[in-house]
Design a protein around this motif. Structure first.
Motif, PDB file in Angstrom:
ATOM      1  N   ILE A 120       0.844  -1.199   0.000  1.00  0.00           N
ATOM      2  CA  ILE A 120       0.000   0.000   0.000  1.00  0.00           C
ATOM      3  C   ILE A 120       0.877   1.246   0.000  1.00  0.00           C
ATOM      4  N   PRO A 121       0.652   2.195  -0.911  1.00  0.00           N
ATOM      5  CA  PRO A 121       1.417   3.445  -0.891  1.00  0.00           C
ATOM      6  C   PRO A 121       1.309   4.134   0.472  1.00  0.00           C
ATOM      7  N   GLY A 122       2.441   4.512   1.008  1.00  0.00           N
ATOM      8  CA  GLY A 122       2.463   5.176   2.309  1.00  0.00           C
ATOM      9  C   GLY A 122       2.613   4.238   3.484  1.00  0.00           C
ATOM     10  N   ALA A 123       2.514   2.926   3.252  1.00  0.00           N
ATOM     11  CA  ALA A 123       2.617   1.975   4.366  1.00  0.00           C
ATOM     12  C   ALA A 123       3.982   2.062   5.038  1.00  0.00           C
ATOM     13  N   LYS A 124       5.022   2.226   4.223  1.00  0.00           N
ATOM     14  CA  LYS A 124       6.375   2.277   4.757  1.00  0.00           C
ATOM     15  C   LYS A 124       6.595   3.510   5.641  1.00  0.00           C
ATOM     16  N   ASP A 125       5.742   4.523   5.480  1.00  0.00           N
ATOM     17  CA  ASP A 125       5.865   5.732   6.305  1.00  0.00           C
ATOM     18  C   ASP A 125       5.437   5.489   7.747  1.00  0.00           C
TER      19      ASP A 125
END
Length: 388
Positions: A223-228
């Motif tokens: 998911i985009p932003g999950a790593k944040d």
């Protein structure tokens, strides 16, 4: 000498009383079919064992290793994620090898959670998820999961009722013990919710490969932003049948990885280096060995569930994990899972895990582990048939 405050926060081990009854029966010469502990019985694939032997014969591999994992292993971890989930990871900043997923998760929580910090964890769930919080001195809050529950509705309610704001959410899908599975949309909602409320996400992905009937589990990091906001943990224990080797890893947010790396630098010197080298071969090597292991568990699942259904214990087939989560038959439900599990050993010679050991919301259930061959599972079903 008895005033160990951290130990006093831990309750008695629920499974201990069942284990005692099981061992007493075995000492009397009784044949107990043990479907309680999720201890994989399938041998590790030969090419992985061969690499361990080769590496162990080299003296330079006998020294202290790197607590964060050797460079080639961290590269193999990142390559594995890229191939499987098209997720890009930096092997130096966003990946760390752990001594199994359990060690990685518990030390990550210890490094990041302070006394009074609120952490959400599903209930029922794998015991280290909530108890890592208790060991760290955090304030654990349970999110009930199961039939008829809306996870996000319960999560929102818990968040509104919590002060201070929750710091972390620990989740795991495919889920042990319930076998629940989720789709990408679930993780999209998790990322959106936790970004909005500034909550760290820790996703235990130990059963990423043990799935059936065409189901493909997503990675939280897709998911985009999950790593944040979070990290994901994986273990080679199940996929590659390497439980005693203690090999896992944690990937994702670089700040969380740095915290885990720092605490591990104080606490351990990493895995025995030949094990790390063999783990590289596992991650980079052929995938057909994993498919064979998964097929073995699928066959066992089908034999167990279909057999229990035939004798009147109605259970749905789980799409993931190496477990079957079974609601206690209605006639016995008032006993609770602990007494029911004891009764199963005494009357049917079958050991299972009481659901209450995974949280109070699991007390209507028991967990079967698929760690016996089909012949023994059929023997277990014949024993259980007696109580019907």
């Amino acid at each position: 000498m008895q005033d160990f405050r951290r130990m006093n926060r831990l309750p008695p081990y629920v499974f201990a009383s069942v284990n005692r009854i099981k061992m007493d029966a075995r000492h009397r010469g009784e044949d107990i079919i043990d479907l309680g502990m999720g201890n994989p019985d399938i041998p590790t694939p030969k090419h992985i064992v061969d690499k361990l032997i080769e590496a162990a014969q080299k003296g330079q591999n006998h020294r202290y290793s790197a607590s964060m994992g050797i460079t080639m292993l961290r590269h193999a971890i990142c390559d594995w994620y890229k191939r499987r989930y098209d997720v890009d990871l930096d092997p130096d900043e966003e990946a760390i090898a752990t001594i199994g997923a359990k060690e990685g998760l518990s030390h990550l929580v210890l490094a990041t959670i302070s006394p009074g910090d609120v952490v959400f964890s599903p209930n029922p769930t794998y015991p280290i998820h909530p108890y890592s919080v208790i060991i760290a001195g955090g304030d654990l809050r349970s999110i009930p999961i199961g039939p008829g529950r809306d996870f996000f509705e319960d999560l929102l309610t818990a968040t509104k009722q919590t002060w201070p704001n929750p710091k972390m959410l620990i989740i795991s899908y495919p889920h042990n013990p319930t076998g629940e599975v989720v789709d990408l949309e679930f993780f999209e909602k998790i990322v959106e919710f936790c970004r909005e409320h500034d909550i760290i996400v820790v996703h235990d992905f130990a059963y990423a490969d043990l799935v059936f009937d065409g189901y493909k589990p997503p990675s939280f990091l897709q998911i985009p932003g999950a790593k944040d906001i979070g990290v994901e943990l994986f273990s080679l224990s199940k996929s590659y049948s390497m439980p005693g080797w203690r090999v896992g890893f944690c990937v994702g947010n670089p700040v969380l990885i740095a915290a885990l790396r720092r605490i591990k630098s104080y606490l351990d010197y990493g895995m025995f280096q030949p094990i790390q080298i063999a783990a590289i071969i596992a991650l980079n090597g052929p995938y057909d060995c994993v498919e064979e292991i998964v097929e073995t568990y699928r066959e066992r699942r089908d034999v167990l569930v279909e057999g229990l259904n035939r004798i009147g214990w109605q259970i749905e087939k789980p799409k993931g994990t190496m477990f079957v989560w079974a609601r206690i038959p209605e006639n016995y439900r008032e006993m609770g899972s602990l007494e029911f599990s004891k009764m199963l050993i005494e009357k049917t010679k079958v050991a299972v895990a009481p659901g209450v050991g995974f949280g109070e919301y699991g007390d209507d259930y028991v967990r079967f582990a698929l760690v016996e061959n089909p012949h023994r599972i059929r023997q277990a079903i014949r024993g259980i048939r007696q109580i019907f």
